[in-house]
Structures are given as structure tokens and as C-alpha cells.
Design a protein around this motif. Structure first.
Motif, mmCIF file in Angstrom:
data_model
loop_
_atom_site.group_PDB
_atom_site.id
_atom_site.type_symbol
_atom_site.label_atom_id
_atom_site.label_comp_id
_atom_site.label_asym_id
_atom_site.label_seq_id
_atom_site.Cartn_x
_atom_site.Cartn_y
_atom_site.Cartn_z
ATOM 1 N N LEU A 183 -27.886 -61.892 72.891
ATOM 2 C CA LEU A 183 -28.248 -63.038 73.712
ATOM 3 C C LEU A 183 -27.515 -63.032 75.046
ATOM 4 N N ASP A 184 -26.235 -62.677 75.020
ATOM 5 C CA ASP A 184 -25.445 -62.556 76.238
ATOM 6 C C ASP A 184 -24.211 -61.733 75.897
ATOM 7 N N ALA A 185 -23.279 -61.619 76.847
ATOM 8 C CA ALA A 185 -22.101 -60.779 76.627
ATOM 9 C C ALA A 185 -21.234 -61.269 75.479
ATOM 10 N N ASP A 186 -21.390 -62.538 75.085
ATOM 11 C CA ASP A 186 -20.531 -63.115 74.056
ATOM 12 C C ASP A 186 -21.222 -63.288 72.708
ATOM 13 N N THR A 187 -22.539 -63.148 72.656
ATOM 14 C CA THR A 187 -23.262 -63.561 71.463
ATOM 15 C C THR A 187 -24.267 -62.515 71.014
ATOM 16 N N VAL A 188 -24.136 -62.080 69.785
ATOM 17 C CA VAL A 188 -25.159 -61.270 69.123
ATOM 18 C C VAL A 188 -25.481 -61.955 67.804
ATOM 19 N N THR A 189 -26.717 -62.376 67.630
ATOM 20 C CA THR A 189 -27.086 -63.049 66.393
ATOM 21 C C THR A 189 -27.189 -62.031 65.262
ATOM 22 N N PRO A 190 -26.802 -62.412 64.068
ATOM 23 C CA PRO A 190 -26.858 -61.491 62.924
ATOM 24 C C PRO A 190 -28.289 -61.321 62.416
ATOM 25 N N SER A 191 -29.160 -60.729 63.245
ATOM 26 C CA SER A 191 -30.560 -60.555 62.871
ATOM 27 C C SER A 191 -30.680 -59.479 61.799
ATOM 28 N N GLN A 192 -31.814 -59.493 61.117
ATOM 29 C CA GLN A 192 -32.063 -58.478 60.090
ATOM 30 C C GLN A 192 -32.044 -57.084 60.711
ATOM 31 N N HIS A 193 -32.603 -56.958 61.912
ATOM 32 C CA HIS A 193 -32.622 -55.677 62.602
ATOM 33 C C HIS A 193 -31.196 -55.191 62.862
ATOM 34 N N HIS A 194 -30.360 -56.072 63.362
ATOM 35 C CA HIS A 194 -28.982 -55.705 63.693
ATOM 36 C C HIS A 194 -28.205 -55.324 62.437
ATOM 37 N N ARG A 195 -28.364 -56.115 61.390
ATOM 38 C CA ARG A 195 -27.649 -55.826 60.139
ATOM 39 C C ARG A 195 -28.116 -54.511 59.534
ATOM 40 N N GLY A 196 -29.440 -54.272 59.559
ATOM 41 C CA GLY A 196 -29.963 -53.037 58.999
ATOM 42 C C GLY A 196 -29.435 -51.811 59.712
ATOM 43 N N ASP A 197 -29.332 -51.901 61.030
ATOM 44 C CA ASP A 197 -28.850 -50.767 61.810
ATOM 45 C C ASP A 197 -27.373 -50.531 61.549
ATOM 46 N N LEU A 198 -26.585 -51.590 61.526
ATOM 47 C CA LEU A 198 -25.150 -51.442 61.276
ATOM 48 C C LEU A 198 -24.901 -50.808 59.914
ATOM 49 N N GLY A 199 -25.623 -51.285 58.894
ATOM 50 C CA GLY A 199 -25.420 -50.743 57.559
ATOM 51 C C GLY A 199 -25.825 -49.288 57.452
ATOM 52 N N SER A 200 -26.913 -48.918 58.136
ATOM 53 C CA SER A 200 -27.382 -47.542 58.080
ATOM 54 C C SER A 200 -26.410 -46.582 58.743
ATOM 55 N N VAL A 201 -25.942 -46.913 59.956
ATOM 56 C CA VAL A 201 -25.035 -46.021 60.672
ATOM 57 C C VAL A 201 -23.687 -45.937 59.961
ATOM 58 N N ALA A 202 -23.256 -47.030 59.348
ATOM 59 C CA ALA A 202 -21.973 -47.025 58.641
ATOM 60 C C ALA A 202 -21.966 -45.982 57.529
ATOM 61 N N VAL A 203 -23.132 -45.698 56.939
ATOM 62 C CA VAL A 203 -23.226 -44.713 55.862
ATOM 63 C C VAL A 203 -23.635 -43.343 56.400
ATOM 64 N N LYS A 204 -24.718 -43.310 57.184
ATOM 65 C CA LYS A 204 -25.247 -42.030 57.670
ATOM 66 C C LYS A 204 -24.299 -41.333 58.645
ATOM 67 N N GLY A 205 -23.555 -42.114 59.426
ATOM 68 C CA GLY A 205 -22.743 -41.519 60.477
ATOM 69 C C GLY A 205 -21.276 -41.376 60.155
ATOM 70 N N GLU A 206 -20.865 -41.725 58.941
ATOM 71 C CA GLU A 206 -19.438 -41.691 58.583
ATOM 72 C C GLU A 206 -18.968 -40.255 58.390
ATOM 73 N N ILE A 207 -17.731 -39.989 58.709
ATOM 74 C CA ILE A 207 -17.241 -38.616 58.736
ATOM 75 C C ILE A 207 -17.015 -38.021 57.352
ATOM 76 N N ASN A 208 -16.514 -38.832 56.398
ATOM 77 C CA ASN A 208 -16.031 -38.237 55.145
ATOM 78 C C ASN A 208 -16.628 -38.822 53.878
ATOM 79 N N ARG A 209 -17.657 -39.655 53.992
ATOM 80 C CA ARG A 209 -18.198 -40.267 52.779
ATOM 81 C C ARG A 209 -18.711 -39.179 51.826
ATOM 82 N N SER A 210 -18.612 -39.444 50.538
ATOM 83 C CA SER A 210 -18.986 -38.443 49.537
ATOM 84 C C SER A 210 -20.461 -38.067 49.660
#
Length: 485
Positions: A183-210
């Protein structure tokens, strides 16, 4: 020679490079090849021109094909030697060898010197480039504002005002949306799109996950991530060099299958056009990267500092990182904001222009159903997997691998998602899908260009390519048929 200058600029042999980094190397390629094309085109009597600078009247006319080649090559060489002064020891003998090989006569003839004068004018068009590169940027500490990852606390902030540079040919894309929920420099709403992307990169892009985790990236995904890398690594250079290598590979394969199908000057138009499109894509991408309305932190910061509604913070998370090929760095994040992805924007600018060109010239076609899929099939070997360059994790040469594609669209997609597999970008930085019948972008990879969301670098780069396409006489109808408007 232009591509070799980019590669050599990123080597240990040069203590300090001249045009290091993606947007500077794209700018140099665009200037050098744009100068080459415009002189060669105009002196041959064509009205096709990429850059905004006028061609000197003293170059018109040049009835001899050899003189036309000499003037154009001199313009290109002049841009290179002004942009890459540290490579004079290579560029000067290379020029003399070229003159000799093609029996162009002695150096410094009047035709050569007029071509060089035009090359100097093109270089001077960007006379303030290095001032913009060196301009200071300091994060203001607001949420989602870019800042250095905790494991790279001394990292700088590259290109804070590069977005104010004057483009070579394209007008700024003004209707580019911010990241999802931004929305602005201070606000990002926890949308489904945003949550889905964060969760995906946290797993797919992690350096050492099993690797036993079914959500972890596959070996094929890791290969895609690394193969489309070229992130300023030693001996490789930057993504714009890689994308121009792909353009040349595709054109070479078409020439091998259909000799003489494409005219030489026409091919030069799309090669130089791709370079100019990438140069201007770098300006738009960096403009939005540092715009408060669009700025987004990298996963190396965002996943560690996840806020309420966007998941729990993971204070130890590290990305697989940009491939520090031939080096020893791991878990590295580039030194500028995430949104939009520079590689996605550069790659889409080059590949969208190429597929438009090939369809317009009758070499390839778009899916008659209207999906926008192209049928440009090609194989290529990324320098990352050429059997010679070394993986930073084990310091051994990577295997020789050939990547095969059934379309340039699929190459655009893989290039965009590659950075999520490396953990250095959110997927929406590069590509999103559009919900059918709406203007809403959603998390996911679109199957066809018609389903492409407007959020992310693929759409931004393609919009720039559509502008350049009209400069090399590609009809509006072909652009519409590509599925990306």
C-alpha cells in the motif's frame, strides 16, 4: 567483442571493472550495438533506427558495402573503448586484426573517423552515467524498505538513482503495479498472494533444508536457478550478456536449419534491438526498485523479519544465493531492492522482442488459439554449466548440461522463477498469473502469455520490448498476437 567486454569486465585480471553490474553492462551493450546497427542501417538507405541521435551527414551516402561495414564497426568499437578504458590492451589490437582480416585498409581513414565520431556521441549521451551510479543511497528504516541482509551488513545499495537515467529508445512504463499488498512504504497487507509467495520462497530458496522435504526445490529447479544466473560472477559477467547469448543461439539455429531465411541487416536489427531493450529495461526496473511505492525487501531480510499475518520470523534463514561461480561465496544476496526482478525484466525485454521478430518475419508462429505461445525451439548451454566453471560450494567444475526449450515463452518463465529457487527474489518480483476475467494478479506461474499478470518484471520487460519492436518494423498485430500488451 561487446559480449567479451562484459565478460572480461568481470574477471580477476581487472582490479576494477568499468561497467560492472547488470544495468551498466546492459547500457554498454545497448549503446555499442545500437551504434553499430544505426550507422549500418542508415548508410544502407534504411529508415530503421533504434537510438535517438542523428547520424552525421558526412556518412551519407556510402555506396560501398565495405565502407558501410567499416563506419558501423568503428562506431561500435569507439563506444566499447570509451566505456571500457581498462580493456584498451585488448580492444586496440582486436580492431587492427579486424581491419586486416576483412581487408578494410589502413586504420584511421576518414570513413573510420566519422564512424568513431558517432560512437563518441553515443557514449556522451550517457556522460552522467557514472555520477548516477556513485550517488549515495541510505535506507530510511521504514518497514519493507530495502536494507542489507544481516549476514552482509557491509553491503552497499547499488543504483539508487539509476532509474533517473535517460533511456536510449523506450518511454517509461507508467502503469506498472507495486508488489502484492504493497500500500505504501510502511504497509503491506497480509494478502493470500503475499503469504503464498513468502512461504514458497522460504522453502524453495533455502540453502540447507533437507532434500527429503517434498516442498524443497528439486534438482531440476536448482539447475534452472543456477543456469539462468550469471549474476556478476568472475569470468561470466551479468544476465544481459547471457540473454544476448541466447538471442544469438536462436538466430544461429534458425540459420542452420533455414540458410538465408533472415536478412543480415534484419538480424542485426533484432540483436541490437534486444540490447537496447535491455538497457532501457534496466532503467525502468531500477526506477521502481527504489520508488517508495514499490520498494520491497529481499527474502534474506523479509523471511527473517516476517511480520504478523505473513508467517513467523525465521532468524536463521539463508538463501541458496546468487551463484558466486568461480568464487567462494554462498548464501549471497544482491545489493539492491527486490521488486521488480532485474533478470526477469532484462530477459523478458530480450526474449519478447526476439519472438515478435521471428513471428513477424514468418520464421515462427504464435498459437492460433490466441494463447500467445510461440514455437521457437532451441537448445543452449549456459556458461554456468559449460563443464568448466566452478561451483562455489565445492570448488569443482559443474557438469556440462544442455537446456532445451520448446518456446521462448518458457525461457522467459524459467528465467523469472530461477531467482525464487535461489532464494534471492520473491516469485512475484518476476512473474505472476492473472485471475481469468479480472484485473487481479495471483500467485502462480501462468501457462501462457495471455494469463500473465502485470505484477513482476516479465510484464515490465515485455512492455519495453513492445516499444522497441515498432522501431524495427514489427506490426502492432503481431504484438497483439503475442498475448502480452
Amino acid at each position: 567483442m561487446s559480449l567479451e567486454c562484459v565478460r572480461r569486465d568481470h574477471t580477476y585480471s581487472l582490479s576494477s571493472g568499468d561497467q560492472r553490474g547488470p544495468f551498466l553492462s546492459a547500457r554498454a551493450l545497448g549503446m555499442a550495438l545500437g551504434a553499430l546497427h544505426d550507422v549500418r542501417s542508415v548508410v544502407a538507405g534504411s529508415a530503421t533506427k533504434l537510438l535517438s541521435l542523428p547520424i552525421p551527414a558526412s556518412l551519407l551516402p556510402l555506396p560501398s558495402p565495405k565502407e558501410r561495414d567499416l563506419a558501423a564497426a568503428a562506431a561500435c568499437h569507439q563506444v566499447l573503448r570509451l566505456r571500457y578504458p581498462n580493456q584498451a590492451s585488448m580492444l586496440e589490437p582486436a580492431w587492427l586484426n579486424w581491419l586486416d582480416h576483412f581487408a578494410m585498409g589502413p586504420a584511421k581513414t576518414p570513413v573510420e573517423m566519422v564512424g568513431r565520431a558517432y560512437g563518441t556521441a553515443v557514449h556522451q549521451f550517457g556522460k552522467d552515467d557514472m555520477t548516477k551510479v556513485r550517488a549515495a543511497y541510505a535506507p530510511d528504516g521504514t518497514p519493507y524498505n530495502y536494507k542489507a541482509p544481516p549476514t552482509q551488513s557491509s553491503q552497499g545499495f547499488l543504483g539508487g538513482v539509476w532509474g533517473n537515467s535517460t533511456p536510449l529508445a523506450a518511454a517509461r512504463v507508467m502503469d506498472f503495479p507495486p508488489p502484492p499488498g504493497h500500500l505504501d512504504a510502511d504497509t503491506v497487507t497480509p494478502s493470500q498472494h503475499h503469504r503464498g509467495d513468502l512461504g514458497s520462497v522460504a522453502v524453495k530458496g533455502e540453502i540447507n533444508r533437507s532434500p527429503g522435504d517434498p516442498a524443497f526445490r528439486t534438482l531440476a529447479e536448482e539447475v534452472i536457478g543456477i543456469a539462468w544466473g550469471d549474476d556478476g560472477s568472475q569470468e561470466l559477467g551479468t544476465p544481459p550478456r547471457l540473454y544476448l547469448q541466447v538471442v544469438l543461439t536462436v538466430l544461429d539455429s534458425i540459420e542452420a536449419r533455414n540458410p538465408g531465411r533472415l536478412e543480415e541487416l534484419d538480424e542485426l536489427g533484432v540483436i541490437a534491438g534486444a540490447a537496447v531493450a535491455m538497457a532501457d529495461a534496466g532503467i525502468d526496473a531500477w526506477y521502481y526498485k527504489y520508488a517508495p511505492s514499490h520498494m520491497m525487501w529481499r527474502p534474506a531480510v523479509g523471511i527473517r523479519e516476517a511480520v504478523a499475518g505473513n508467517g513467523a520470523p525465521d532468524r536463521n534463514w539463508l538463501p541458496l544465493g546468487r551463484p558466486d561461480t568461480n568464487g567462494a561465496g554462498t548464501g549471497l544476496t544482491p545489493d539492491f531492492p527486490a521488486y521488480p526482478s532485474g533478470p526477469a525484466t532484462f530477459g523478458a525485454a530480450a526474449f519478447q522482442l526476439l519472438r515478435l521478430f521471428l513471428v513477424a518475419r514468418g520464421v515462427s508462429s504464435f498459437d492460433p488459439s490466441g494463447s500467445g505461445l510461440d514455437d521457437v525451439r532451441f537448445d543452449f548451454v549456459s556458461d554456468e554449466f559449460d563443464g568448466r566453471h566452478r561451483d562455489p560450494r565445492n570448488r569443482r567444475p559443474r557438469d556440462l548440461l544442455t537446456l532445451s526449450y520448446d518456446s521462448l515463452w518458457q525461457a522467459m518463465v524459467d528465467n523469472a522463477v530461477s531467482r525464487a529457487y535461489l532464494g534471492v527474489h520473491w516469485q512475484f518480483d518476476g512473474i505472476t498469473s492473472r485471475r481469468p476475467g479480472t484485473d487481479d494478479d495471483v500467485f502462480g506461474v501462468p501457462a501462457t502469455p495471455r494469463e500473465l499478470g502485470h505484477t513482476g518484471g516479465v510484464w515490465l520487460g515485455a512492455k519495453i520490448a513492445n516499444q522497441i519492436a515498432q522501431k524495427i518494423n514489427i506490426p502492432i498485430a503481431t504484438i497483439a498476437a503475442s498475448g502480452i500488451l
